[in-house]
Design a protein around this motif. Structure first.
Motif, mmCIF file in Angstrom:
data_model
loop_
_atom_site.group_PDB
_atom_site.id
_atom_site.type_symbol
_atom_site.label_atom_id
_atom_site.label_comp_id
_atom_site.label_asym_id
_atom_site.label_seq_id
_atom_site.Cartn_x
_atom_site.Cartn_y
_atom_site.Cartn_z
ATOM 1 N N ILE A 59 0.819 -1.209 0.000
ATOM 2 C CA ILE A 59 0.000 0.000 0.000
ATOM 3 C C ILE A 59 0.855 1.262 0.000
ATOM 4 C CG2 ILE A 59 -2.001 -1.073 1.106
ATOM 5 C CD1 ILE A 59 -1.149 0.427 3.694
ATOM 6 N N GLY B 97 -21.654 7.726 3.687
ATOM 7 C CA GLY B 97 -22.653 8.677 4.171
ATOM 8 C C GLY B 97 -24.082 8.234 3.883
ATOM 9 N N ILE C 43 -14.383 2.859 -6.844
ATOM 10 C CA ILE C 43 -13.676 3.906 -7.570
ATOM 11 C C ILE C 43 -12.549 4.415 -6.690
ATOM 12 C CG2 ILE C 43 -13.890 6.209 -8.573
ATOM 13 C CD1 ILE C 43 -16.918 5.554 -8.915
ATOM 14 N N GLY C 44 -11.365 4.576 -7.273
ATOM 15 C CA GLY C 44 -10.270 5.151 -6.501
ATOM 16 C C GLY C 44 -8.951 4.449 -6.729
ATOM 17 N N GLN C 45 -8.007 4.773 -5.888
ATOM 18 C CA GLN C 45 -6.639 4.282 -6.035
ATOM 19 C C GLN C 45 -6.569 2.767 -6.133
ATOM 20 O OE1 GLN C 45 -4.249 4.829 -2.612
ATOM 21 N NE2 GLN C 45 -2.364 4.460 -3.692
ATOM 22 N N THR C 46 -7.309 2.071 -5.285
ATOM 23 C CA THR C 46 -7.269 0.613 -5.339
ATOM 24 C C THR C 46 -8.494 0.063 -6.065
ATOM 25 O OG1 THR C 46 -8.120 0.678 -3.075
ATOM 26 C CG2 THR C 46 -5.800 0.198 -3.361
ATOM 27 N N GLY C 47 -9.248 0.944 -6.705
ATOM 28 C CA GLY C 47 -10.384 0.523 -7.519
ATOM 29 C C GLY C 47 -10.200 1.038 -8.930
ATOM 30 N N SER D 127 -16.655 11.298 1.340
ATOM 31 C CA SER D 127 -15.880 12.360 1.995
ATOM 32 C C SER D 127 -14.831 12.972 1.071
ATOM 33 C CB SER D 127 -15.204 11.803 3.249
ATOM 34 O OG SER D 127 -14.377 10.721 2.895
ATOM 35 N N GLY D 128 -14.320 12.158 0.124
ATOM 36 C CA GLY D 128 -13.308 12.684 -0.790
ATOM 37 C C GLY D 128 -11.897 12.480 -0.289
ATOM 38 N N ALA D 129 -11.666 11.348 0.397
ATOM 39 C CA ALA D 129 -10.305 10.999 0.833
ATOM 40 C C ALA D 129 -9.395 10.928 -0.392
ATOM 41 C CB ALA D 129 -10.324 9.641 1.551
ATOM 42 N N HIS E 39 -9.671 8.224 -2.853
ATOM 43 C CA HIS E 39 -10.836 8.304 -3.736
ATOM 44 C C HIS E 39 -10.590 9.380 -4.789
ATOM 45 C CE1 HIS E 39 -15.035 7.546 -4.781
ATOM 46 N NE2 HIS E 39 -15.134 8.838 -5.009
ATOM 47 N N ILE F 240 -22.419 15.851 -3.044
ATOM 48 C CA ILE F 240 -23.528 16.019 -2.107
ATOM 49 C C ILE F 240 -23.058 15.466 -0.774
ATOM 50 C CG2 ILE F 240 -25.952 15.504 -1.637
ATOM 51 C CD1 ILE F 240 -26.056 14.598 -4.689
ATOM 52 N N ASP G 142 -21.496 17.470 5.373
ATOM 53 C CA ASP G 142 -20.436 18.185 6.087
ATOM 54 C C ASP G 142 -19.813 19.255 5.183
ATOM 55 O OD1 ASP G 142 -18.221 19.046 7.420
ATOM 56 O OD2 ASP G 142 -17.204 17.094 7.456
ATOM 57 N N ALA H 81 -16.163 18.731 4.328
ATOM 58 C CA ALA H 81 -15.685 17.478 3.735
ATOM 59 C C ALA H 81 -14.651 17.789 2.651
ATOM 60 C CB ALA H 81 -16.863 16.705 3.147
ATOM 61 N N ALA I 275 -27.945 13.476 1.520
ATOM 62 C CA ALA I 275 -28.053 12.804 0.226
ATOM 63 C C ALA I 275 -29.249 11.850 0.186
ATOM 64 C CB ALA I 275 -26.766 12.044 -0.077
HETATM 65 C C1 LIG Z 1 -4.289 1.819 0.825
HETATM 66 C C2 LIG Z 1 -5.645 2.417 0.758
HETATM 67 C C3 LIG Z 1 -6.333 2.408 -0.431
HETATM 68 C C4 LIG Z 1 -7.607 2.961 -0.521
HETATM 69 N N1 LIG Z 1 -8.238 2.946 -1.725
HETATM 70 C C5 LIG Z 1 -9.456 3.535 -1.821
HETATM 71 C C6 LIG Z 1 -10.150 3.557 -3.067
HETATM 72 O O1 LIG Z 1 -9.693 3.040 -4.093
HETATM 73 N N2 LIG Z 1 -11.343 4.177 -3.118
HETATM 74 C C7 LIG Z 1 -11.906 4.775 -2.028
HETATM 75 O O2 LIG Z 1 -13.011 5.336 -2.159
HETATM 76 N N3 LIG Z 1 -11.295 4.744 -0.834
HETATM 77 C C8 LIG Z 1 -10.090 4.130 -0.708
HETATM 78 N N4 LIG Z 1 -9.481 4.089 0.508
HETATM 79 C C9 LIG Z 1 -10.246 4.530 1.688
HETATM 80 C C10 LIG Z 1 -10.231 6.014 1.879
HETATM 81 O O3 LIG Z 1 -9.082 6.381 2.615
HETATM 82 C C11 LIG Z 1 -11.485 6.437 2.656
HETATM 83 O O4 LIG Z 1 -11.545 5.722 3.853
HETATM 84 C C12 LIG Z 1 -12.782 6.215 1.891
HETATM 85 O O5 LIG Z 1 -12.712 6.743 0.579
HETATM 86 C C13 LIG Z 1 -13.915 6.867 2.648
HETATM 87 O O6 LIG Z 1 -15.127 6.506 2.078
HETATM 88 P P1 LIG Z 1 -16.414 7.381 2.258
HETATM 89 O O7 LIG Z 1 -16.096 8.762 1.833
HETATM 90 O O8 LIG Z 1 -17.515 6.704 1.585
HETATM 91 O O9 LIG Z 1 -16.693 7.293 3.829
HETATM 92 P P2 LIG Z 1 -16.425 8.325 4.998
HETATM 93 O O10 LIG Z 1 -15.026 8.775 5.032
HETATM 94 O O11 LIG Z 1 -17.021 7.698 6.204
HETATM 95 O O12 LIG Z 1 -17.270 9.588 4.605
HETATM 96 C C14 LIG Z 1 -18.662 9.616 4.554
HETATM 97 C C15 LIG Z 1 -19.043 11.027 4.155
HETATM 98 O O13 LIG Z 1 -20.449 11.089 4.039
HETATM 99 C C16 LIG Z 1 -20.912 12.274 4.643
HETATM 100 N N5 LIG Z 1 -22.290 11.999 5.074
HETATM 101 C C17 LIG Z 1 -22.748 11.365 6.176
HETATM 102 N N6 LIG Z 1 -24.075 11.273 6.155
HETATM 103 C C18 LIG Z 1 -24.489 11.856 5.022
HETATM 104 C C19 LIG Z 1 -25.763 12.059 4.420
HETATM 105 N N7 LIG Z 1 -26.875 11.629 4.997
HETATM 106 N N8 LIG Z 1 -25.808 12.695 3.241
HETATM 107 C C20 LIG Z 1 -24.686 13.151 2.649
HETATM 108 N N9 LIG Z 1 -23.465 12.972 3.155
HETATM 109 C C21 LIG Z 1 -23.364 12.330 4.319
HETATM 110 C C22 LIG Z 1 -19.962 12.556 5.743
HETATM 111 O O14 LIG Z 1 -19.941 13.949 6.010
HETATM 112 C C23 LIG Z 1 -18.636 12.067 5.163
HETATM 113 O O15 LIG Z 1 -17.967 13.101 4.491
HETATM 114 C C24 LIG Z 1 -8.206 3.543 0.617
HETATM 115 C C25 LIG Z 1 -7.503 3.560 1.819
HETATM 116 C C26 LIG Z 1 -6.248 3.010 1.907
HETATM 117 C C27 LIG Z 1 -5.531 3.047 3.208
#
Ligand SMILES: Cc1cc2nc3c(=O)[nH]c(=O)nc-3n(C[C@H](O)[C@H](O)[C@H](O)COP(=O)(O)OP(=O)(O)OC[C@H]3O[C@@H](n4cnc5c(N)ncnc54)[C@H](O)[C@@H]3O)c2cc1C
Lengths: 283, 369
Positions: free
Chosen positions: A125, B249, B288-292, B306-308, B311, B324, B327, B330, B344
């Motif tokens: 990673i 989310g 979708i993303g670095q490992t997708g 969240s837009g890590a 991603h 959408i 936060d 975000a 959302a």
């Molecule tokens: C080595 C490695 C590789 C990875 N590869 C990928 C990858 O390829 N793709 C990827 O996506 N991630 C990848 N990740 C994970 C990445 O770091 C994040 O953990 C992940 O993208 C977070 O997903 P998320 O935004 O869906 O969830 P969260 O981080 O939990 O964010 C959820 C978001 O939803 C919002 N939210 C909550 N409730 C609502 C609502 N009702 N309506 C609207 N918004 C709401 C919150 O404010 C928050 O911003 C990787 C991580 C590592 C360590």
């Protein structure tokens, strides 16, 4: 059966932060973990050992503190751990890394018995290259089975192995021969928790520590920075976009209103989309 | 167990990283090569994206762009050659032999290594697919040269070296990598990172045909079968013009239906962030993303994501990003073009309805008049 599993200690990249002003990586306090992809390989090796008998040796190249990850692997149930550590390895790219590891594996073969299978994870990673496994296979002249989703069968008498391998657009079923190198896909195995007894054993057991010389590497020009044909010239943060997203006002308005404004905004910015969306939606 | 140390050239002492005169044995390495990946009869689109990129590099270096096609004798290879020319290759090297019918490392690595040793390219590009990575790693090792994985940008420096930029540290930083004193300079690039070049029908160019110096009996690994993925949709995700994706989310697996409904209403593909795959809410091919998957749509709508950084690197090539998220802080709002701070789960049905209204034949007629 003797199985060697290559693992790597990596920073938990989910916890790495970039300093907002200096753009440097803030590594302090970032915990290290065993590269998560390697755990699937380790688990597969342990399962094979449990079925076919034999031993699992875990190997890592890294700084002295990489011993922690080897102890963790012993805690999961590996039988032996080898740490390849030497300042000459600093700065290794994938070519130099696969050189050092392949030399160590050859030495492990001489010392503890020739491996039937060498495992690595799909990729790490931190580097993400997926190049070290193929590099080791090539150097040791092992048949190379990458992105393996499943080991269907192993016949120790005929020395044949059948695997399912992830390919573009499907799954390839391959038959090959031992010894081989396998890079294991993620989510192929439920990672076991080591027993308490194993954890106690692991804490007490010796980790074999080898320098380059111990591993029989006499050509140091093939190690570390000197043995790495690739050079990192520049590290920089991705350019931040000048402006944040334009916000659509949501205060005291109906959802339909907001949705209409969003759509109008989208189509003002990308007028060509209107016909495309209508066409694709088939309405 | 033998090591390759006896058969490979010894690397001259000294720091490989330090720029110095290119060794004489590499002085006549010239031209840019792109490996064309054949996938069940078709060329993988990443190969065309690479030809587009390779064309730019070749033009800068004022050298030729060559495609490499390895496959079984017959129509499949001939079609691939025609496509290579249509996407900008000046010439194509072909090795066609029965053992190259299905991908296996041994015969492909042998064929490509032999071609490189015979015709000496200075740059060799491959797709960072399962096939491309499998092949590139062993070819670079045999040739004892540098290989840079998953590049997001390729360029040539003022002195003609390949400058290969790739994400590092889990995507949080970028680094530019050079292979200074070895040839060829090898790099892989993931699908959809480079734009698709324009296809131009043109007369067939120069073709160089080579024999495979290996017969089936020499090859240890045998192909027993192939099970194609039944869901063809997932291949489409990377190439879709419009993508709607959901993140954590959305709170519950059922709510993904809201994402699918919107996607259906606007003829989009749907995807997700990684945690949803880990929870088993969506299959891995939708990630979708670095490992997708890396995507490059004209419109990307992200709901509850969240837009890590991991991603972000997978969606940055999108033309228009709409986020959408409840936060306002975000990270996704830092790279989205349009943002809505709202729930959302409530907003997606409204958006689906508004789109349906807007795109209905009736309103289209009104628009036309
Ligand atoms: C080595 C490695 C590789 C990875 N590869 C990928 C990858 O390829 N793709 C990827 O996506 N991630 C990848 N990740 C994970 C990445 O770091 C994040 O953990 C992940 O993208 C977070 O997903 P998320 O935004 O869906 O969830 P969260 O981080 O939990 O964010 C959820 C978001 O939803 C919002 N939210 C909550 N409730 C609502 C609502 N009702 N309506 C609207 N918004 C709401 C919150 O404010 C928050 O911003 C990787 C991580 C590592 C360590």
């Amino acid at each position: 059966m003797h199985i060697v599993v290559c693992i790597k200690q990596v920073p938990d990249s989910a916890q790495i932060r970039v300093h907002p002003v200096t753009n440097t990586i803030m590594r302090q306090g970032v915990p290290t973990i065993i590269n998560p992809y390697d755990l699937f390989a380790l688990e597969e090796a342990l399962k094979l050992r449990d079925v076919h008998g034999g031993e699992v040796t875990v190997l890592t190249m890294g700084p002295p503190m990489a011993e922690d990850s080897l102890r963790k692997a012993l805690g999961y149930g590996a039988d032996r751990a080898v740490l390849l550590t030497d300042r000459y390895f600093a700065g290794s790219d994938t070519l130099a890394t696969s050189f050092a590891l392949s030399q160590a594996i050859a030495k492990i073969g001489e010392t503890f018995g020739r491996p039937d299978i060498v495992f690595t994870g799909k990729q790490t990673i931190d580097g993400d290259t997926a190049q070290v496994g193929p590099g080791i296979a090539k150097r040791l002249d092992l048949s190379q089975l990458t992105y393996v989703a499943k080991i269907a069968s192993i016949d120790l008498d005929t020395r044949e192995i059948e695997v399912a391998r992830r390919a573009e657009g499907g799954t390839q079923l391959l038959k090959s021969r031992l010894p081989c190198l396998i890079t294991m896909l993620e989510d192929t195995n439920e990672i076991r928790r080591g027993s308490l007894q194993q954890a106690l054993c692991a804490a007490r057991s010796q980790v074999v520590k080898w320098t380059a010389a111990d591993a029989g590497i006499d050509d140091l020009t093939r190690c570390g920075l000197r043995g790495s044909p690739t050079v990192v010239k520049r590290v920089f943060a991705p350019t931040a976009r000048a402006e944040r997203a334009a916000q659509i006002d949501t205060a005291e308005r109906g959802l339909q209103d907001i949705a209409d404004e969003l759509i109008a905004d989208i189509l003002t910015r990308r007028p060509a989309l209107e016909h495309e969306l209508a066409f694709n939606s088939g309405t | 167990m033998s090591t390759a140390s006896q058969t490979t050239p010894r690397i001259a002492p000294g720091r490989a990283g330090v720029k110095k005169e290119l060794p004489d044995r590499f002085k006549d390495y010239r031209h840019v090569w792109v490996f064309l990946e054949l996938e069940r009869g078709n060329v993988h689109p990443v190969s065309f994206e690479l030809l587009g990129e390779g064309r730019k590099l070749a033009d800068k270096l004022e050298v030729q762009l060559a495609g490499v096609v390895l496959g079984p004798p017959g129509e499949m290879v001939e079609d691939a050659v025609a496509e290579a020319f249509a996407y900008g290759a000046d010439l194509v090297y072909i090795v066609d032999a029965p053992p190259l019918a299905d991908y296996r490392n041994e015969p492909f690595a042998k064929a490509l290594t032999d071609l490189v040793n015979t015709h000496k390219p200075e740059i060799l590009l491959l797709g960072a697919t399962t096939l491309g990575r499998d092949l590139a790693g062993s070819v670079a090792t045999t040739l004892q040269t540098g290989l840079t994985a998953d590049c997001t940008e390729l360029d040539v420096d003022s002195d003609g070296s390949l400058a290969a930029t790739r994400p590092t540290f889990g995507g949080s930083l970028l680094c530019t990598i050079y292979t200074l004193n070895y040839r060829p300079q090898m790099a892989t690039v993931r699908p959809r990172v480079m734009p698709m070049p324009q296809r131009v029908d043109k007369p067939v160019g120069r073709v160089m045909r080579h024999k495979l110096s290996l017969v089936e009996d020499d090859i240890v690994t045998k192909v027993l079968g192939f099970l194609p993925d039944n869901q063809s949709a997932m291949a489409n995700l990377a190439y879709a013009d419009v993508v709607v994706a959901g993140g954590l989310g959305l709170g519950a697996a059922e709510n993904l239906q809201l994402v699918k409904n919107l996607a259906r209403a606007i003829g989009a593909e749907h995807g997700c962030s990684r945690p949803l795959v880990q929870k088993g809410w969506m299959p891995a091919d939708r990630q979708i993303g670095q490992t997708g998957k890396t995507i490059r749509p004209k419109l990307y709508i992200a709901a509850g994501i969240s837009g890590a950084i991991q991603h972000r690197v997978g969606v940055e090539g999108a033309d228009l990003i709409v986020a959408i998220n409840t936060d306002p802080n975000a990270p996704i709002f830092e790279f989205a073009h349009l943002g809505i701070v709202t729930d959302a789960i409530r907003f997606l049905p409204a958006l689906t309805e508004a789109f349906t209204r807007r795109l209905s034949p009736h309103s289209r007629d009104k628009l036309a008049s």
